[in-house]
Scaffold this motif. Structure first.
Motif, short mmCIF file in Angstrom:
data_model
loop_
_atom_site.label_atom_id
_atom_site.label_comp_id
_atom_site.label_asym_id
_atom_site.label_seq_id
_atom_site.Cartn_x
_atom_site.Cartn_y
_atom_site.Cartn_z
N ARG A 9 21.38 54.73 24.58
CA ARG A 9 20.52 53.81 23.69
C ARG A 9 19.57 53.09 24.57
N ILE A 19 20.12 57.29 14.81
CA ILE A 19 21.47 57.41 15.10
C ILE A 19 22.48 57.53 13.91
N ILE A 37 22.92 60.81 18.49
CA ILE A 37 21.96 60.17 18.77
C ILE A 37 20.53 61.26 19.02
#
Length: 160
Positions: A9, A19, A37
């Protein structure tokens, strides 16, 4: 969230992300420490997917898949692979020779084949024999770049 997710991230903070975790119904099969992700591709057809857990991560782009453990070396390799894809320095090469197919990841004039698709255990050094067989059987190829408008194939690697 796990340590790999946190690292990813932060690394991808300038990208458009989605996400997913097991709090979303369609992803309830994920463990409590797992996430997916998704790096949204604003230029091409395919998004980049990173499934993370406490011990490992899987990077997926098109039909390409690669696994990484939670060591600092593998996380650095994961970040490098993501950078290469996002900067169009690498791409996924798929050869379809019905009923089989072969998926390769091309970077720096080298091809790494996806083991589960490399049924004949082809090696880059054996490519002439392989290419001849594909040509005779009218095989097809596709090249997946993050931004298809800036693709740069290495012509010496492929059938024309």
């Amino acid at each position: 969230m796990n340590q790999i997710s946190e690292s990813m991230r932060e690394f991808l903070k300038d990208e458009e992300l989605e996400i997913f975790d097991n709090r979303q119904h369609q992803f309830s099969q994920l463990a409590n420490d797992e996430e997916i992700i998704v790096v949204i591709n604003l230029y091409g057809e395919e998004n980049l997917y990173i499934q993370t857990g406490a011990e490992s991560a899987v990077l997926a782009f098109g039909q390409w898949r690669d696994e990484y453990d939670n060591s600092s070396e593998d996380i650095a390799r994961l970040k490098a692979d993501i950078s290469h894809i996002l900067n169009n320095e690498s791409y996924v090469w798929t050869i379809i020779n019905a009923p089989s197919f072969l998926v390769g990841y091309v970077y720096d004039h080298k091809v790494q084949y996806l083991p589960c698709t490399n049924l004949f255990d082809w090696d880059y050094s054996e490519s002439k024999e392989f290419f001849t067989q594909i040509a005779e059987e009218e095989g097809q190829q596709s090249f997946l770049f993050w931004d298809p408008h800036h693709q740069q194939l290495e012509p010496s690697l492929f059938l024309m």
